[in-house]
Design an enzyme around this catalytic site. Structure first.
Site, PDB file in Angstrom:
ATOM      1  N   HIS A 131      -1.079   7.128  -7.107  1.00  0.00           N
ATOM      2  CA  HIS A 131      -0.173   8.279  -7.095  1.00  0.00           C
ATOM      3  C   HIS A 131       1.233   7.759  -7.411  1.00  0.00           C
ATOM      4  O   HIS A 131       1.586   6.647  -6.987  1.00  0.00           O
ATOM      5  CB  HIS A 131      -0.112   8.937  -5.704  1.00  0.00           C
ATOM      6  CG  HIS A 131      -1.213   9.899  -5.398  1.00  0.00           C
ATOM      7  ND1 HIS A 131      -1.821   9.960  -4.155  1.00  0.00           N
ATOM      8  CD2 HIS A 131      -1.807  10.868  -6.148  1.00  0.00           C
ATOM      9  CE1 HIS A 131      -2.740  10.921  -4.165  1.00  0.00           C
ATOM     10  NE2 HIS A 131      -2.753  11.480  -5.361  1.00  0.00           N
ATOM     11  N   CYS A 155       3.639   9.776   1.843  1.00  0.00           N
ATOM     12  CA  CYS A 155       2.424  10.575   1.657  1.00  0.00           C
ATOM     13  C   CYS A 155       2.192  11.523   2.818  1.00  0.00           C
ATOM     14  O   CYS A 155       1.509  12.530   2.670  1.00  0.00           O
ATOM     15  CB  CYS A 155       1.180   9.708   1.629  1.00  0.00           C
ATOM     16  SG  CYS A 155       1.146   8.415   0.446  1.00  0.00           S
TER      17      CYS A 155
HETATM   18  N1  ARG Z   1      -6.872   8.885   0.809  1.00  0.00           N
HETATM   19  C1  ARG Z   1      -5.923   9.711   0.132  1.00  0.00           C
HETATM   20  C2  ARG Z   1      -6.314   9.840  -1.328  1.00  0.00           C
HETATM   21  O1  ARG Z   1      -6.849   8.905  -1.876  1.00  0.00           O
HETATM   22  C3  ARG Z   1      -4.538   9.165   0.271  1.00  0.00           C
HETATM   23  C4  ARG Z   1      -3.483  10.024  -0.323  1.00  0.00           C
HETATM   24  C5  ARG Z   1      -2.112   9.419  -0.258  1.00  0.00           C
HETATM   25  N2  ARG Z   1      -1.160  10.337  -0.731  1.00  0.00           N
HETATM   26  C6  ARG Z   1      -0.150  10.057  -1.579  1.00  0.00           C
HETATM   27  N3  ARG Z   1       0.692  10.992  -1.838  1.00  0.00           N
HETATM   28  N4  ARG Z   1      -0.033   8.887  -2.156  1.00  0.00           N
HETATM   29  O2  ARG Z   1      -6.134  10.852  -1.959  1.00  0.00           O
END
Ligand code: ARG
Length: 267
Positions: A164, A260
């Site tokens: 992300h 996050c």
């Molecule tokens: N386990 C989640 C996923 O893989 C973690 C999300 C983390 N969020 C972020 N905005 N980086 O989607």
């Protein structure tokens, strides 16, 4: 006052693996996760000075804690996420309901386009970036750019560990950014370098990028970030910011940290 959407970790677990950080055998220590999340909330409220909006957690949706992925909001408009993985698609209705119940007008993306919210769409006033390839689709940004009437530059993410945009890029208050250049492809790196003068780009070393140094919440001069990032803290202090290190390693088991766990809702 910056308002942030958060969701308590009552049902936070590692039940599936959708990024390289997740391993079902690496179970979450629930009490520790609760303590760390409470510590983050206290840091955000008392030290960063944010107002928190708490969502109701839902059993069976372990990643609902990562509210950065609810969608993005601009004024009273909300574009809810369309998750790439079926495991997280079940969160969509809960986030949408929250937006509607809190007075946001939904703007839906066309069918078949993936978009993971503020996890992938971030910016400083004169530069908005949309991360794509790992989770969101590049096409989402053409639609959102029209809806919001602002330019969004799509940037390709090339390292699975930084899936992300908010894992490798963090806008700061004075139009500066914290980032980890190697998470981006060459074209994206060149665009960022061209659009932001060198003294506005703070480059995080790899060892701290891997501790999620860029997954920070910045409000004014205060920045909540994960512990274990001394070089990043030094750079921030040199620029007049006040870093607030918080222990959040239980959430790293799912591939997330401070940023996050929040969604900026505006003033
Ligand atoms: N386990 C989640 C996923 O893989 C973690 C999300 C983390 N969020 C972020 N905005 N980086 O989607």
């Amino acid at each position: 006052m910056t308002r942030l959407l958060v969701c308590p970790p009552d049902f936070f677990r590692i039940d599936y693996e959708i990024n390289p950080w997740m391993n079902r055998e690496n179970a979450v220590d629930h009490m520790r996760a609760v303590r760390q999340w409470d510590g983050l909330m206290e840091g955000l409220e008392r030290r960063v000075g944010a107002t928190l909006e708490r969502m109701t957690p839902v059993r069976g949706l372990p990643d609902l804690v990562f509210t950065a992925n609810a969608g993005v909001v601009l004024d009273n408009l909300a574009v809810p996420s369309r998750f790439r993985h079926p495991e997280r698609q079940r969160e969509q209705t809960h986030f949408e309901e929250w937006f509607v119940e809190h007075g946001y007008e939904l703007r839906l993306l066309e069918d078949g386009v993936y978009f993971e919210g503020a996890g992938d769409l971030l910016g400083v006033p004169d530069l908005w970036l949309g991360g794509y390839r790992k989770r969101s689709d590049v096409g989402a940004y053409t639609q959102i750019s029209e809806l919001f009437g602002r330019e969004i530059i799509p940037v390709e993410l090339v390292d699975d560990r930084f899936y992300h945009l908010d894992t490798c890029f963090c806008p700061l208050s004075d139009g500066e950014v914290l980032y980890y250049p190697h998470a981006f492809d060459g074209y994206a790196r060149a665009v960022i370098a061209e659009r932001l003068e060198e003294n506005r780009r703070l480059t995080v070393p790899q060892s701290e990028a891997l501790r999620f140094a860029c997954n920070a919440v910045c409000v004014g001069r205060k920045i909540a970030l994960p512990t274990g990032c001394p070089e990043t803290m030094r750079m921030l202090r040199d620029r007049g910011y006040e870093p607030i290190p918080l222990e959040l390693d239980e959430f790293m088991k799912a591939g997330g940290s401070a940023k996050c766990l929040t969604l900026a809702l505006g003033e």
